[in-house]
Design a protein around this motif. Structure first.
Motif, mmCIF file in Angstrom:
data_model
loop_
_atom_site.group_PDB
_atom_site.id
_atom_site.type_symbol
_atom_site.label_atom_id
_atom_site.label_comp_id
_atom_site.label_asym_id
_atom_site.label_seq_id
_atom_site.Cartn_x
_atom_site.Cartn_y
_atom_site.Cartn_z
ATOM 1 N N ILE A 194 0.834 -1.216 0.000
ATOM 2 C CA ILE A 194 0.000 0.000 0.000
ATOM 3 C C ILE A 194 0.864 1.260 0.000
ATOM 4 O O ILE A 194 0.603 2.212 -0.742
ATOM 5 N N SER A 195 1.943 1.264 0.812
ATOM 6 C CA SER A 195 2.766 2.484 0.863
ATOM 7 C C SER A 195 3.480 2.716 -0.469
ATOM 8 O O SER A 195 3.592 3.860 -0.924
ATOM 9 N N THR A 196 3.955 1.643 -1.119
ATOM 10 C CA THR A 196 4.601 1.837 -2.420
ATOM 11 C C THR A 196 3.584 2.352 -3.440
ATOM 12 O O THR A 196 3.888 3.245 -4.247
ATOM 13 N N CYS A 197 2.383 1.788 -3.403
ATOM 14 C CA CYS A 197 1.336 2.262 -4.306
ATOM 15 C C CYS A 197 1.118 3.766 -4.118
ATOM 16 O O CYS A 197 1.094 4.532 -5.085
ATOM 17 N N LYS A 198 0.977 4.200 -2.856
ATOM 18 C CA LYS A 198 0.710 5.621 -2.586
ATOM 19 C C LYS A 198 1.912 6.485 -2.947
ATOM 20 O O LYS A 198 1.759 7.575 -3.513
ATOM 21 N N ALA A 199 3.122 5.994 -2.629
ATOM 22 C CA ALA A 199 4.324 6.771 -2.964
ATOM 23 C C ALA A 199 4.415 6.993 -4.473
ATOM 24 O O ALA A 199 4.921 8.014 -4.940
ATOM 25 N N TRP A 200 3.903 6.041 -5.250
ATOM 26 C CA TRP A 200 3.960 6.168 -6.709
ATOM 27 C C TRP A 200 2.708 6.806 -7.291
ATOM 28 O O TRP A 200 2.430 6.684 -8.491
ATOM 29 N N GLY A 201 1.951 7.483 -6.438
ATOM 30 C CA GLY A 201 0.847 8.307 -6.952
ATOM 31 C C GLY A 201 -0.515 7.646 -6.898
ATOM 32 O O GLY A 201 -1.507 8.230 -7.345
ATOM 33 N N GLY A 202 -0.595 6.430 -6.368
ATOM 34 C CA GLY A 202 -1.900 5.774 -6.271
ATOM 35 C C GLY A 202 -2.577 6.066 -4.949
ATOM 36 O O GLY A 202 -2.078 6.847 -4.143
ATOM 37 N N ASN A 203 -3.720 5.449 -4.728
ATOM 38 C CA ASN A 203 -4.366 5.603 -3.426
ATOM 39 C C ASN A 203 -4.648 4.240 -2.808
ATOM 40 O O ASN A 203 -4.547 3.206 -3.474
ATOM 41 N N GLU A 204 -4.986 4.294 -1.518
ATOM 42 C CA GLU A 204 -5.203 3.063 -0.760
ATOM 43 C C GLU A 204 -6.183 2.105 -1.425
ATOM 44 O O GLU A 204 -5.928 0.919 -1.551
ATOM 45 N N GLU A 205 -7.324 2.668 -1.857
ATOM 46 C CA GLU A 205 -8.424 1.828 -2.360
ATOM 47 C C GLU A 205 -7.968 0.915 -3.505
ATOM 48 O O GLU A 205 -8.433 -0.209 -3.632
ATOM 49 N N THR A 206 -7.067 1.425 -4.348
ATOM 50 C CA THR A 206 -6.669 0.637 -5.514
ATOM 51 C C THR A 206 -5.733 -0.517 -5.135
ATOM 52 O O THR A 206 -5.551 -1.450 -5.918
ATOM 53 N N ALA A 207 -5.123 -0.426 -3.949
ATOM 54 C CA ALA A 207 -4.145 -1.460 -3.563
ATOM 55 C C ALA A 207 -4.706 -2.477 -2.573
ATOM 56 O O ALA A 207 -4.079 -3.505 -2.324
#
Lengths: 342, 342
Positions: free
Chosen positions: B55-68
């Motif tokens: 989740i943190s890598t997803c968010k760091a790369w511009g995504g949000n929690e819901e997508t991960a």
């Protein structure tokens, strides 16, 4: 269709699945404690019912072998993975005339090999995309997800009964359990998947559920009967192993219901202890009582009725499908499942 | 980032995954011998490294929690499935301060529960299609297939070494084994999957492989060290269990290489028998020798070097990513993995 023709067709479809498995098992390390072992159970032979049903249904519905091979491969791999784990869970000693994997190796490695076989099944299912396109590939994934989930649910029911030493089971309980543990993955899903591929997704697979349930039930009851009375070599497992394991077969459920008084107490006492001690004498007493009370005959009768119901459903489901060798094969397979001796 | 902040972020991501697991576990029967048990290990707590990294890598790369969340849920389920089977394969008695599943239940049911957890992981991965579209969903499936296959390969290596009682292993062998058994599924794939989702498939996930390998290796060596010297309650497993099991850790490999003469023979003899007899006295002799020859110190040093290498890789991989709390979290996590005491 002659039994010999049926057997040779089954054999040829099983060989296609075996070739598929061989293709998808990595040739890299680790071999000795993993990939060589993955090939063990599939290479021992087997009846080939699952790939046979999948490929023949596909062809009967207008498809060809090539489009069904990946799915038949995955089905055969899942089946063998299930057998490796099932043998540990049941404490079985023989499978297809050889020691079970956890017996000749160890439990840890056998669990891991089963896990490997499950994950290796994913690749052929993913490769379907090149042959079937995304929509059908995705639909088959859903079928597989449902199939494996039902199997573990059925397995949990059966293991739970033995752990709790359940004594008040009915025929309905047994049928519910084998619908989950056997039918979905031995008959219903192989047929559904074959029909989905053969019809290019045009068929509603739910129409085969009753057919597959009756056929799978006939198959499983016959399998349980063979565990008690087959020729050991043809059958490939220890005869009477189910009784030693306290497995809740239709015959055992029937016997529990039929015995009274001290005989009933003796049986209940046996079931409470059957996995703890050397109970060979008592196990053969249980078998004698099953013969005496007609439990095996009763189970055969149920199996035959189920095969009859399956045949009726087959004529309904396949009525609009053109006659073909593969359609004949499925019809012949229904009666073969209850007349086979292996 | 403060350790307390890091821990609370990890905890919140773990809770998202736990909520996901709870959502995907059927509320239907069979409960007692299946679905209630599926919830057991995930509910016991755990560090949350895998969902945290994803989740943190997803968010760091511009995504949000819901997508991960679906992917993090699947990762946490696969991890717990692996633990259930691993505990049987290792004969472990405790997991997170409670008896392992096969200890308080039985081996058969525990194998089946692990199988169920594996199949339940498929559903959240399939549900990704509604959030991520077919292409990314498919890519994540490939990631998972690779991840699980690597894990069973690593497990086979380790189980094989113990079965064969391997005595000539090198540090390279150990690193190859934990790359397979630990790194792919603990660090590399959670990071890869997070980055794929966060960047909407724009990033080449191979760029994270070195980072994940160094980080996972630092993690695993620290884990093995904690098995020898942690406070038992904080660690949640029996201290020294690895020595009793003859597990080929870096410390053991180092000790085999360092001992000479009669001490070496005593160690070899111990390893040949460690799982057969009550070897508590000999196990503490092995631990003493590890202390005496600086094996634990040596392993800690390697773990620190690995964390340093991971940090360097992190700065390279994440250099073009905007600063954020989640990016800070990943950085903090690297050093936390080697300083943690649980």
């Amino acid at each position: 269709m002659e039994t010999s023709v049926l057997k040779s067709k089954l054999q040829s479809y099983r060989e296609l699945a075996l070739k598929g498995i061989n293709h998808y098992v990595p040739k890299s390390e680790p071999r000795k404690h993993l990939y060589d072992l993955v090939m063990d159970y599939p290479s021992r032979g087997g009846k080939g019912f699952r790939p046979g049903l999948c490929i023949s249904t596909c062809k009967a519905w207008g498809g060809n072998e090539e489009t069904a091979i990946n799915s038949a491969t995955a089905l055969e791999l899942f089946h063998n993975a299930f057998l490796v784990h099932d043998d540990i869970e049941d404490g079985s000693e023989f499978r297809r005339n050889k020691p079970t994997m956890h017996e000749y190796n160890n439990i840890g490695i056998a669990i891991n090999v089963g896990d490997a076989m499950n994950v290796l099944s994913i690749k052929p299912l993913m490769m379907n995309i090149n042959i079937l396109g995304p929509e059908l590939t995705w639909q088959i994934f859903s079928e597989i997800e449902h199939m494996v989930r039902q199997s573990v649910e059925g397995q949990a029911m059966e293991l739970g009964w033995r752990k709790e030493n359940s004594k008040c089971l009915t025929e309905d309980d047994y049928l519910r359990m084998i619908l989950k543990k056997t039918c979905w993955y031995t008959t219903i899903h192989p047929i559904r998947i074959g029909a989905i591929i053969g019809s290019k997704g045009k068929v509603n697979p739910d129409m085969f559920n009753r057919f597959g349930f009756f056929m799978g039930t006939a198959f499983q009851i016959q399998d349980d009967v063979l565990n008690l009375i087959a020729d050991e070599k043809a059958y490939g497992k220890e005869i009477g192993g189910d009784i030693l394991e306290g497995k809740r077969t239709l015959m055992l459920i029937d016997l529990i219901q039929k015995l009274k008084g001290s005989n009933k107490s003796k049986l209940i006492n046996y079931l409470a202890n059957c996995r703890n001690e050397n109970q060979l004498d008592n196990a053969s007493w249980v078998l004698d009582k099953m013969h005496e009370h007609g439990c095996i005959e009763y189970a055969r009768k149920v199996s035959k009725h189920m095969a009859g119901a399956a045949l009726k459903e087959f004529y309904t489901c396949f009525q609009n499908v053109e006659d073909s060798e593969d359609k004949d094969m499925i019809e012949a397979l229904i009666m073969h499942m209850i007349s086979r001796d292996y």
